[in-house]
Design an enzyme around this catalytic site. Structure first.
Site, PDB file in Angstrom:
ATOM      1  N   TRP A 164      -3.790  12.825  -8.534  1.00 42.36           N
ATOM      2  CA  TRP A 164      -3.113  11.725  -9.228  1.00 42.36           C
ATOM      3  C   TRP A 164      -3.642  11.821 -10.658  1.00 42.36           C
ATOM      4  CZ3 TRP A 164      -4.112   7.250 -12.010  1.00 42.36           C
ATOM      5  CH2 TRP A 164      -3.061   6.326 -12.102  1.00 42.36           C
ATOM      6  N   GLU A 189       4.884 -11.220  -3.303  1.00 43.30           N
ATOM      7  CA  GLU A 189       4.659 -10.029  -2.480  1.00 43.30           C
ATOM      8  C   GLU A 189       6.006  -9.349  -2.145  1.00 43.30           C
ATOM      9  OE1 GLU A 189       2.327  -8.196  -1.766  1.00 43.30           O
ATOM     10  OE2 GLU A 189       2.878  -7.101   0.040  1.00 43.30           O
ATOM     11  N   GLU A 233       8.249  -1.596  -5.817  1.00 41.03           N
ATOM     12  CA  GLU A 233       7.377  -0.413  -5.820  1.00 41.03           C
ATOM     13  C   GLU A 233       7.935   0.715  -4.965  1.00 41.03           C
ATOM     14  OE1 GLU A 233       3.393  -0.993  -4.280  1.00 41.03           O
ATOM     15  OE2 GLU A 233       4.100  -2.393  -2.778  1.00 41.03           O
ATOM     16  N   LYS A 271       6.981  -5.515  -3.037  1.00 41.40           N
ATOM     17  CA  LYS A 271       7.394  -4.527  -2.022  1.00 41.40           C
ATOM     18  C   LYS A 271       8.703  -3.858  -2.445  1.00 41.40           C
ATOM     19  CE  LYS A 271       4.518  -3.949  -0.247  1.00 41.40           C
ATOM     20  NZ  LYS A 271       3.250  -4.589  -0.308  1.00 41.40           N
ATOM     21  N   ASN A 285     -12.547  13.800  -8.120  1.00 39.20           N
ATOM     22  CA  ASN A 285     -11.782  12.559  -8.151  1.00 39.20           C
ATOM     23  C   ASN A 285     -12.544  11.616  -9.069  1.00 39.20           C
ATOM     24  OD1 ASN A 285     -10.458  10.159  -7.606  1.00 39.20           O
ATOM     25  ND2 ASN A 285     -11.403   9.873  -5.606  1.00 39.20           N
ATOM     26  N   GLY A 286     -11.922  11.185 -10.155  1.00 37.83           N
ATOM     27  CA  GLY A 286     -12.620  10.289 -11.079  1.00 37.83           C
ATOM     28  C   GLY A 286     -12.389  10.728 -12.516  1.00 37.83           C
ATOM     29  N   LYS A 300      -2.764   5.343  -3.177  1.00 35.86           N
ATOM     30  CA  LYS A 300      -3.198   4.245  -2.300  1.00 35.86           C
ATOM     31  C   LYS A 300      -4.506   3.590  -2.748  1.00 35.86           C
ATOM     32  CE  LYS A 300      -2.922   2.374   2.119  1.00 35.86           C
ATOM     33  NZ  LYS A 300      -1.943   1.324   1.784  1.00 35.86           N
ATOM     34  N   HIS A 308      13.074 -22.182 -15.890  1.00 39.72           N
ATOM     35  CA  HIS A 308      12.350 -22.268 -17.165  1.00 39.72           C
ATOM     36  C   HIS A 308      12.510 -20.995 -17.984  1.00 39.72           C
ATOM     37  CE1 HIS A 308      10.604 -26.149 -16.345  1.00 39.72           C
ATOM     38  NE2 HIS A 308      10.317 -25.735 -15.118  1.00 39.72           N
ATOM     39  N   ARG A 323      -3.160   9.505  -1.495  1.00 42.30           N
ATOM     40  CA  ARG A 323      -4.098   9.191  -2.577  1.00 42.30           C
ATOM     41  C   ARG A 323      -3.632   9.727  -3.930  1.00 42.30           C
ATOM     42  NH1 ARG A 323      -8.872   7.511  -0.618  1.00 42.30           N
ATOM     43  NH2 ARG A 323      -9.777   7.867  -2.652  1.00 42.30           N
ATOM     44  N   CYS A 344      -6.631  10.606  -6.103  1.00 43.62           N
ATOM     45  CA  CYS A 344      -6.904  12.006  -5.798  1.00 43.62           C
ATOM     46  C   CYS A 344      -7.553  12.080  -4.414  1.00 43.62           C
ATOM     47  CB  CYS A 344      -7.832  12.701  -6.784  1.00 43.62           C
ATOM     48  SG  CYS A 344      -7.176  12.803  -8.437  1.00 43.62           S
TER      49      CYS A 344
HETATM   50  C1  F6R Z   1       0.998  -2.670  -2.764  1.00 45.41           C
HETATM   51  C2  F6R Z   1      -0.357  -2.171  -2.603  1.00 45.41           C
HETATM   52  C3  F6R Z   1      -1.336  -2.403  -3.702  1.00 45.41           C
HETATM   53  C4  F6R Z   1      -2.718  -2.742  -3.117  1.00 45.41           C
HETATM   54  C5  F6R Z   1      -3.759  -2.819  -4.259  1.00 45.41           C
HETATM   55  C6  F6R Z   1      -5.129  -3.220  -3.738  1.00 45.41           C
HETATM   56  O1  F6R Z   1       1.796  -2.367  -1.668  1.00 45.41           O
HETATM   57  O2  F6R Z   1      -0.679  -1.551  -1.627  1.00 45.41           O
HETATM   58  O3  F6R Z   1      -0.910  -3.403  -4.572  1.00 45.41           O
HETATM   59  O4  F6R Z   1      -2.643  -3.945  -2.423  1.00 45.41           O
HETATM   60  O5  F6R Z   1      -3.843  -1.598  -4.914  1.00 45.41           O
HETATM   61  O6  F6R Z   1      -5.615  -2.279  -2.835  1.00 45.41           O
HETATM   62  P1  F6R Z   1      -6.800  -2.622  -1.846  1.00 45.41           P
HETATM   63  O7  F6R Z   1      -6.330  -3.682  -0.919  1.00 45.41           O
HETATM   64  O8  F6R Z   1      -7.098  -1.326  -1.158  1.00 45.41           O
HETATM   65  O9  F6R Z   1      -7.936  -3.103  -2.685  1.00 45.41           O
END
Ligand code: F6R
Length: 592
Positions: free
Chosen positions: A75, A470, A477, A474, A101-102, A587, A493, A27, A2
């Site tokens: 969110w 990773e 997501e 990418k 937010n929360g 984010k 396996h 957010r 949020c």
């Molecule tokens: C994936 C992504 C998330 C963040 C995760 C941790 O692209 O962005 O997996 O890496 O939510 O976020 P931070 O680094 O802000 O703690």
């Protein structure tokens, strides 16, 4: 999660709140709303489901008149994605407006109490409790400010709250665990979840601490401790972020802009504060046990670091997910060093891990991108990632910045700081080429081939195993194609059962483990798999599609991920997905 923003000053609030909301949309973006007060005509509220721009087309946020306002982009945590559940929420007397937010953890208990006192509720949210709790306290004869303090003290759970009262030219706010920062202007003040929301208007900021209660009017910002009500001083900081960094420029999306910025950000990340770097390196050598703790992509950077530390310095480190960290608390002592790695510095699982470490007396250091974030402020020492604001929900430039700082740390511990810096400098030209237009054009051919696939597998060995994790994250997501990453030896396996004619598999290869990883690729190819090789040289017999990336030894993870970041972006665009705002994500993950 949020995004929240408030403005109070002389200018029209609506355009400022509207632009701020668009910058905070990363957010959370399932619904948005604004409340504007013009000092005389009552409060206007507009809110709906969807993206800020789309809602504006329907409801015309910008037509709202007044110079005090609050805005929210949601969110959903409590209650579905509906117009009614969107923020702001209003009290029964229609005078108190709240955005939040929360989570209000003791929601049920407070709801029952308020209902018993005659309050009615229109939404399914926990937030609606807050304006009514303030009204309840005001009915006891308290003024708005004191009623808000007493109301906020009653609810449990991490939160950031903004409230305004129709009769008064002020905004009040409180923070407990969720991000909130004040922007100090000239005859106007701002408050938001994150700096880019008001960066266009001021670079002077005051970070709000947990348990702070803040009162803003046009000319003043006052801070009080929520518990004892006493006024507290908070320092003013000037930040060096540029508004251009928070804009898309010539790019269609932040994701591609931020991928391209890696030429610069790997450079800035390598340009570390030497004193802090050496101090952390020293603490790592002395510590009786080192833990790296992180989530998501940041966790993958830490996993890569575990290989780097083993190879470059022979130092064993434990890598733990933030959400699993409490299971390791028996190993924490005052001699343990916990290093938390986070872009936002607000990920609640990481902050909770830090809390656990503190309770055990362990030292806490961090690698973080957002200056003044909770993690930054709660660390004994912090190295900054120096990547500038990352607006796309996906982490790209901050992932490679984390890898850069972790690699430099490994070299420093091994007494090879200068060699590390030189090796990192060698990457800049390579990244320039990897993000150039002709590379993107070449990768687009692959994206066209893969865009209708249901599954993509990624494999790597050693240092490239976390790269494969990773890469899969990418792809899935942002494009919603199912992708899974494995250590090269693991696919056989079990998961190899899923390989059919044409199933794509991305293989991260390097001189170091070429023999083993190529035989894993052969095993997949023999079952019909389509092999996409990332390597310094083309293996004609195995690779169906070849992506050339120079071999830079221990630093391969920093550059090998870049073509896959670009591919993921292209897959998203070709499949009609919004690369900057993938569905269901936000984010900063500030809820557990
Ligand atoms: C994936 C992504 C998330 C963040 C995760 C941790 O692209 O962005 O997996 O890496 O939510 O976020 P931070 O680094 O802000 O703690």
């Amino acid at each position: 999660m949020c995004g929240i923003i408030g403005y109070i000053g002389k200018r029209q609030a609506a355009p400022i709140i509207f632009d701020g909301l668009k910058r905070l949309e990363y957010r959370g973006y399932d619904s948005a709303g604004m409340a504007i007060f013009d000092g005389s005509n009552g409060v206007q509220i507009k809110k709906d489901i969807g993206l800020v721009d789309d809602i504006n087309k329907r409801l015309n946020f910008l037509s709202m008149q007044g110079n005090i306002g609050i805005g929210h982009t949601r969110w959903a945590t409590h209650g579905g994605v509906t117009q009614t559940n969107a923020h702001p929420h209003i009290s029964n007397n229609k005078k108190i407006l709240v955005i939040h937010n929360g989570i209000v953890e003791n929601y049920q208990e407070l709801l029952t109490m308020l209902k018993e006192n005659g309050f009615t509720f229109y939404s399914e949210t926990d937030t609606e409790i807050i304006p009514n709790l303030i009204e309840f306290e005001m009915r006891k004869g308290k003024d708005f400010e004191h009623a808000a303090i007493d109301a906020i003290k009653q609810f449990d759970g991490y939160c950031a709250v903004l409230a305004m009262f129709e009769g008064e030219r002020k905004i009040v706010a409180a923070r407990n665990g969720s991000p909130l920062v004040v922007g100090v202007g000239n005859g106007e003040n701002f408050i938001a979840s994150d700096i880019p929301a008001f960066l266009e208007h001021t670079k002077n900021v005051i970070y709000i601490h947990d348990s702070d209660f803040v009162v803003l009017d046009s000319n003043r910002v006052k801070f009080f401790n929520l518990e004892d009500g006493k006024e507290v001083g908070r320092p003013l900081h000037s930040i060096d972020w540029d508004i251009e960094q928070a804009k898309k420029g010539n790019f269609d999306h932040f994701m591609m802009k931020e991928i391209s910025e890696q030429v610069q950000t790997v450079k800035s990340a390598a340009n570390q504060d030497k004193e802090i770097l050496f101090e952390i390196a020293d603490e790592m050598k002395k510590a009786k046990g080192v833990f790296l703790v992180a989530c998501g992509s940041s966790y993958h950077a830490c996993l890569t670091a575990s290989y780097l530390f083993s190879k470059i310095t022979k130092l064993h480190i434990n890598v733990v997910l933030g959400s699993e960290f409490s299971n390791y608390e028996n190993f924490l002592t005052p001699g343990t060093l916990v290093i938390a790695v986070s872009q936002s510095g607000e990920t609640i699982d990481v902050l909770d891990a830090v809390k656990t470490a503190r309770q055990k007396g362990s030292k806490v250091m961090s690698l973080v991108n957002v200056v003044g974030s909770s993690l930054h402020r709660n660390s004994d020492r912090a190295l900054m990632l120096n990547a500038g604001p990352e607006i796309c929900v996906l982490s790209t430039k901050t992932y490679t910045a984390q890898l850069t700082v972790l690699a430099l740390l490994a070299y420093t511990i091994a007494g090879k700081y200068d060699e590390g810096k030189k090796n990192l400098e060698y990457l800049w030209n390579i990244i320039y080429n990897l993000t150039a237009a002709n590379t993107r054009k070449y990768l687009m051919k692959l994206a066209e081939e893969l865009k209708d696939k249901n599954h993509i597998f990624t494999i790597g060995r050693g240092l490239q195993f976390p790269t494969s994790l990773e890469a899969a994250l990418k792809i899935k997501e942002v494009s919603y194609i199912h992708a899974e990453g494995f250590s090269g030896g693991e696919l056989k396996h079990g998961t190899i059962a899923l390989i059919e004619q044409g199933t794509p598999c991305i293989v991260f290869s390097s001189k170091e483990n070429e023999k083993e990883i190529i035989s894993n690729a052969m095993e997949i190819k023999a079952r019909g798999g389509y092999i996409i090789g990332i390597d310094s040289k083309k293996n004609k017999d195995v690779f169906d599609f070849f992506i050339k990336v120079p071999d830079v030894g221990d630093l391969n993870p920093i550059i090998q991920i870049i073509p896959i970041q670009i591919l993921s972006y292209q897959l998203a665009v070709l499949r009609g997905c919004d690369p900057d705002k993938p569905r269901n994500l936000a984010k900063s993950v500030t809820v557990k």
